[in-house]
Design a protein around this motif. Structure first.
Motif, PDB file in Angstrom:
ATOM      1  N   VAL A 220     -52.847  -8.088   1.873  1.00  0.00           N
ATOM      2  CA  VAL A 220     -51.801  -7.160   2.835  1.00  0.00           C
ATOM      3  C   VAL A 220     -51.325  -7.593   3.991  1.00  0.00           C
ATOM      4  O   VAL A 220     -52.223  -7.493   3.903  1.00  0.00           O
ATOM      5  CB  VAL A 220     -51.277  -6.190   1.733  1.00  0.00           C
ATOM      6  CG1 VAL A 220     -52.705  -4.981   2.593  1.00  0.00           C
ATOM      7  CG2 VAL A 220     -50.070  -5.449   2.202  1.00  0.00           C
ATOM      8  N   ALA A 221     -49.893  -8.286   4.205  1.00  0.00           N
ATOM      9  CA  ALA A 221     -50.102  -8.161   5.214  1.00  0.00           C
ATOM     10  C   ALA A 221     -48.509  -7.690   5.285  1.00  0.00           C
ATOM     11  O   ALA A 221     -47.240  -7.936   4.949  1.00  0.00           O
ATOM     12  CB  ALA A 221     -49.941  -9.744   6.420  1.00  0.00           C
ATOM     13  N   GLN A 222     -48.044  -6.599   6.752  1.00  0.00           N
ATOM     14  CA  GLN A 222     -46.555  -6.408   6.393  1.00  0.00           C
ATOM     15  C   GLN A 222     -46.064  -5.332   8.085  1.00  0.00           C
ATOM     16  O   GLN A 222     -47.348  -5.358   9.346  1.00  0.00           O
ATOM     17  CB  GLN A 222     -45.977  -5.090   5.867  1.00  0.00           C
ATOM     18  CG  GLN A 222     -47.594  -4.149   5.932  1.00  0.00           C
ATOM     19  CD  GLN A 222     -46.962  -2.489   5.089  1.00  0.00           C
ATOM     20  OE1 GLN A 222     -46.518  -3.381   3.690  1.00  0.00           O
ATOM     21  NE2 GLN A 222     -48.032  -1.584   4.756  1.00  0.00           N
ATOM     22  N   LEU A 223     -45.175  -5.823   8.539  1.00  0.00           N
ATOM     23  CA  LEU A 223     -44.484  -5.758   9.700  1.00  0.00           C
ATOM     24  C   LEU A 223     -43.273  -5.164   9.788  1.00  0.00           C
ATOM     25  O   LEU A 223     -42.468  -5.762   8.728  1.00  0.00           O
ATOM     26  CB  LEU A 223     -44.948  -6.578  10.563  1.00  0.00           C
ATOM     27  CG  LEU A 223     -43.847  -8.076  10.600  1.00  0.00           C
ATOM     28  CD1 LEU A 223     -44.296  -8.401  11.803  1.00  0.00           C
ATOM     29  CD2 LEU A 223     -44.023  -8.777   9.186  1.00  0.00           C
ATOM     30  N   PRO A 224     -42.478  -4.151  10.999  1.00  0.00           N
ATOM     31  CA  PRO A 224     -41.329  -4.543  10.767  1.00  0.00           C
ATOM     32  C   PRO A 224     -41.049  -5.506  11.192  1.00  0.00           C
ATOM     33  O   PRO A 224     -40.945  -5.947  11.780  1.00  0.00           O
ATOM     34  CB  PRO A 224     -40.845  -2.538  11.105  1.00  0.00           C
ATOM     35  CG  PRO A 224     -42.052  -3.002  12.723  1.00  0.00           C
ATOM     36  CD  PRO A 224     -43.183  -3.627  11.349  1.00  0.00           C
ATOM     37  N   ASN A 225     -38.881  -5.058  10.918  1.00  0.00           N
ATOM     38  CA  ASN A 225     -38.824  -6.506  11.739  1.00  0.00           C
ATOM     39  C   ASN A 225     -36.930  -5.623  12.343  1.00  0.00           C
ATOM     40  O   ASN A 225     -36.366  -5.497  11.547  1.00  0.00           O
ATOM     41  CB  ASN A 225     -37.820  -8.356  11.138  1.00  0.00           C
ATOM     42  CG  ASN A 225     -37.355  -8.611  11.779  1.00  0.00           C
ATOM     43  OD1 ASN A 225     -36.259  -8.876  11.868  1.00  0.00           O
ATOM     44  ND2 ASN A 225     -38.100  -9.436  12.586  1.00  0.00           N
ATOM     45  N   PHE A 226     -36.412  -5.572  13.800  1.00  0.00           N
ATOM     46  CA  PHE A 226     -36.077  -5.300  14.708  1.00  0.00           C
ATOM     47  C   PHE A 226     -34.850  -6.175  14.702  1.00  0.00           C
ATOM     48  O   PHE A 226     -34.058  -5.589  15.826  1.00  0.00           O
ATOM     49  CB  PHE A 226     -36.516  -4.257  15.765  1.00  0.00           C
ATOM     50  CG  PHE A 226     -37.531  -3.810  15.428  1.00  0.00           C
ATOM     51  CD1 PHE A 226     -37.109  -2.651  15.359  1.00  0.00           C
ATOM     52  CD2 PHE A 226     -38.539  -3.524  15.824  1.00  0.00           C
ATOM     53  CE1 PHE A 226     -38.031  -1.563  14.866  1.00  0.00           C
ATOM     54  CE2 PHE A 226     -39.556  -2.795  15.081  1.00  0.00           C
ATOM     55  CZ  PHE A 226     -39.224  -1.677  14.843  1.00  0.00           C
ATOM     56  N   ASP A 234     -26.536  -6.648  21.020  1.00  0.00           N
ATOM     57  CA  ASP A 234     -25.897  -7.759  22.248  1.00  0.00           C
ATOM     58  C   ASP A 234     -27.212  -7.860  22.983  1.00  0.00           C
ATOM     59  O   ASP A 234     -27.402  -8.377  24.652  1.00  0.00           O
ATOM     60  CB  ASP A 234     -24.743  -7.664  22.774  1.00  0.00           C
ATOM     61  CG  ASP A 234     -23.755  -7.724  21.917  1.00  0.00           C
ATOM     62  OD1 ASP A 234     -24.237  -8.818  21.046  1.00  0.00           O
ATOM     63  OD2 ASP A 234     -22.473  -7.193  22.408  1.00  0.00           O
ATOM     64  N   ILE A 235     -28.590  -7.955  22.528  1.00  0.00           N
ATOM     65  CA  ILE A 235     -30.083  -7.393  22.900  1.00  0.00           C
ATOM     66  C   ILE A 235     -30.574  -9.220  22.272  1.00  0.00           C
ATOM     67  O   ILE A 235     -31.034  -9.217  21.356  1.00  0.00           O
ATOM     68  CB  ILE A 235     -31.413  -6.760  23.209  1.00  0.00           C
ATOM     69  CG1 ILE A 235     -30.293  -5.640  23.385  1.00  0.00           C
ATOM     70  CG2 ILE A 235     -32.857  -6.830  23.850  1.00  0.00           C
ATOM     71  CD1 ILE A 235     -31.336  -3.537  23.526  1.00  0.00           C
ATOM     72  N   ASP A 236     -30.707  -9.917  23.603  1.00  0.00           N
ATOM     73  CA  ASP A 236     -31.755 -11.147  23.285  1.00  0.00           C
ATOM     74  C   ASP A 236     -33.413 -11.160  23.200  1.00  0.00           C
ATOM     75  O   ASP A 236     -33.613 -10.184  24.352  1.00  0.00           O
ATOM     76  CB  ASP A 236     -31.365 -12.325  23.803  1.00  0.00           C
ATOM     77  CG  ASP A 236     -29.548 -13.047  24.252  1.00  0.00           C
ATOM     78  OD1 ASP A 236     -28.993 -12.852  22.594  1.00  0.00           O
ATOM     79  OD2 ASP A 236     -28.880 -12.864  25.250  1.00  0.00           O
ATOM     80  N   TYR A 237     -34.114 -11.990  21.564  1.00  0.00           N
ATOM     81  CA  TYR A 237     -35.341 -12.042  22.698  1.00  0.00           C
ATOM     82  C   TYR A 237     -35.395 -13.338  22.159  1.00  0.00           C
ATOM     83  O   TYR A 237     -35.040 -14.556  21.540  1.00  0.00           O
ATOM     84  CB  TYR A 237     -35.751 -11.309  21.018  1.00  0.00           C
ATOM     85  CG  TYR A 237     -37.618 -11.254  20.935  1.00  0.00           C
ATOM     86  CD1 TYR A 237     -38.248 -10.861  21.532  1.00  0.00           C
ATOM     87  CD2 TYR A 237     -37.800 -12.702  20.201  1.00  0.00           C
ATOM     88  CE1 TYR A 237     -39.266 -10.354  21.781  1.00  0.00           C
ATOM     89  CE2 TYR A 237     -39.144 -12.865  19.703  1.00  0.00           C
ATOM     90  CZ  TYR A 237     -40.173 -11.601  20.867  1.00  0.00           C
ATOM     91  OH  TYR A 237     -41.781 -12.302  20.819  1.00  0.00           O
ATOM     92  N   MET A 251     -41.815  -9.209  14.862  1.00  0.00           N
ATOM     93  CA  MET A 251     -41.195  -8.067  14.922  1.00  0.00           C
ATOM     94  C   MET A 251     -39.454  -7.617  15.804  1.00  0.00           C
ATOM     95  O   MET A 251     -39.101  -7.369  15.441  1.00  0.00           O
ATOM     96  CB  MET A 251     -41.572  -7.104  15.442  1.00  0.00           C
ATOM     97  CG  MET A 251     -43.505  -6.894  14.660  1.00  0.00           C
ATOM     98  SD  MET A 251     -44.415  -5.430  15.653  1.00  0.00           S
ATOM     99  CE  MET A 251     -43.325  -4.121  15.761  1.00  0.00           C
ATOM    100  N   LEU A 252     -39.757  -8.961  16.482  1.00  0.00           N
ATOM    101  CA  LEU A 252     -38.247  -8.986  16.928  1.00  0.00           C
ATOM    102  C   LEU A 252     -37.887  -9.953  16.954  1.00  0.00           C
ATOM    103  O   LEU A 252     -35.912  -9.317  16.976  1.00  0.00           O
ATOM    104  CB  LEU A 252     -38.370  -8.615  18.775  1.00  0.00           C
ATOM    105  CG  LEU A 252     -39.514  -7.337  18.837  1.00  0.00           C
ATOM    106  CD1 LEU A 252     -39.774  -7.337  20.432  1.00  0.00           C
ATOM    107  CD2 LEU A 252     -39.088  -5.767  18.937  1.00  0.00           C
ATOM    108  N   GLY A 253     -37.509 -11.027  16.761  1.00  0.00           N
ATOM    109  CA  GLY A 253     -37.152 -12.040  15.974  1.00  0.00           C
ATOM    110  C   GLY A 253     -36.808 -12.265  15.408  1.00  0.00           C
ATOM    111  O   GLY A 253     -36.801 -11.480  14.256  1.00  0.00           O
ATOM    112  N   GLU A 254     -36.005 -13.189  14.370  1.00  0.00           N
ATOM    113  CA  GLU A 254     -35.635 -13.821  13.809  1.00  0.00           C
ATOM    114  C   GLU A 254     -36.990 -14.493  13.034  1.00  0.00           C
ATOM    115  O   GLU A 254     -37.296 -16.069  13.382  1.00  0.00           O
ATOM    116  CB  GLU A 254     -34.078 -14.871  13.286  1.00  0.00           C
ATOM    117  CG  GLU A 254     -33.145 -14.844  12.266  1.00  0.00           C
ATOM    118  CD  GLU A 254     -32.676 -15.616  12.537  1.00  0.00           C
ATOM    119  OE1 GLU A 254     -32.169 -16.216  11.577  1.00  0.00           O
ATOM    120  OE2 GLU A 254     -31.483 -16.155  13.753  1.00  0.00           O
TER     121      GLU A 254
END
Length: 366
Positions: A220-226, A234-237, A251-254
């Motif tokens: 199993v592998a899971q992580l949140p995505n922001f 309007d915050i670029d990653y 977690m932060l990118g698309e």
């Protein structure tokens, strides 16, 4: 009011002095610790036969009347005297046979056969990172300096699993016994799931308590995505990589469909390796049936060949004590004050994480 004000001022001063004194003590201990060679730890060995005998003697002393206890002690001394005489006689005969043998290997076999069987007991309580693996390594190193195929190693495993590479290493450590043809028994009293079962399946024999939890042969592998939250504000990653698959999901990118698909492929490949590992050590298991991520309680695990016998570790060791010398082996490290505080905090965080993980995964409770 004036009394309360004075008392409050005095109390504040006292607390300040105590805190300052404590800080000074910690700094002194820390400074002395830096100038000292770190304690690498040491092996501690407990003879469990003696522990069982002490428990039996205490119970008998409480149950028997003074006259009966005296007769019992007399008979016990007589039995021990006869047993020592018999051991001495066998040892002498063994020495004569070894001395008469011209084959070095045969002489070693004779000496080993005459020796009372030894059982070495190790404990492994695993967290997500299998942190106890470092201590387990040292305990195994110590046992391998003496153990022979005539002996036995019993490892009590308790773990719900964790990181793949960490439990892979822990399993490899246990395999050092079977590689040397030293009988290995794993006892599961509570849980050996996922990485915990990866360790257990290396053994020649797996014993489980009736309601111990085993299996969970899955990944199993899971992580949140922001990403959506950042985009809304309007915050670029930005992330830069060299290599097409250096980073797939984040977690932060698309997370693109291609990245998700690659990540899923990696998980499936890890699962296949897990299945192959279990099958290689327990060929009687129908791996396609059990490698679904499900767990089984002890008796059900016996039905699908995940374990060999239903028995608690206490029952097994107590039975062995009648014919073998049992030694509990533990590697301990003396920790500094800072390490104790740090490990306590880490342990509390791990327990909290595992508690919520179990609740989120709908564990069954009585």
């Amino acid at each position: 009011m004036e009394f309360l004000a004075n008392y409050g001022l005095f109390f504040a001063k006292a607390v300040t002095v105590v805190i300052a004194f404590g800080a000074i003590v910690i700094m002194i201990v820390s400074a002395s610790g830096r100038g000292r060679k770190a304690d690498k730890g040491h092996i501690e060995v407990n003879h469990l036969n003696e522990k069982f005998e002490e428990m039996r003697d205490s119970l008998q002393a409480a149950l028997l009347d003074p006259e009966a206890l005296k007769l019992h002690d007399k008979a016990e001394k007589k039995r021990l005297k006869a047993e020592r005489a018999e051991q001495k006689k066998k040892a002498k005969q063994n020495q004569e046979q070894v001395a008469a043998s011209t084959d070095a290997d045969k002489a070693e076999d004779i000496a080993g056969a005459a020796q009372k069987k030894r059982v070495f007991v190790l404990d492994f309580v695993g967290d997500i990172k299998a942190s106890e693996c470092d201590n387990l390594r040292e305990e195994i190193n110590a046992v391998l300096t003496l153990a022979t195929p005539a002996d036995e190693v019993v490892v009590k495993v308790e773990s719900g699993g964790g990181m793949v590479h960490s439990y892979g290493l822990a399993s490899s450590q246990l395999a050092r016994f079977t590689d040397r043809k030293i009988p290995l028994t794993v006892c599961v009293d509570k849980v050996a799931a996922s990485g915990g079962y990866m360790m257990a399946c290396v053994a020649d024999k797996i014993l489980a308590a009736p309601f111990a939890v085993l299996g969970s042969i899955g990944v199993v592998a899971q992580l949140p995505n922001f990403h959506k939250l950042l985009k809304k504000n309007d915050i670029d990653y930005e992330m830069f990589t060299a290599g097409e698959y250096k980073r797939t999901v984040t977690m932060l990118g698309e997370n693109t469909p291609k990245a998700k698909e690659k990540f899923k492929e990696d998980i499936e490949d890890t699962h296949e390796l897990f299945k192959e590992f279990v099958s290689s050590h327990r060929p009687a298991v129908d791996i396609e049936k059990v490698a679904t991520g499900e767990v089984w309680f002890g008796k059900r695990a016996l039905e699908v060949a995940l374990v060999d016998e239903i028995k608690t570790s206490d029952e097994y060791l107590l039975t062995l004590s009648e014919t073998a010398n049992i030694y509990e082996v533990e590697f301990t490290v003396k920790k500094s004050i800072q390490e104790k505080f740090g490990l306590a905090a880490q342990s509390a965080a791990d327990r909290l994480l595992m508690t919520w993980w179990e609740r989120l995964n709908l564990q069954r409770w009585f």
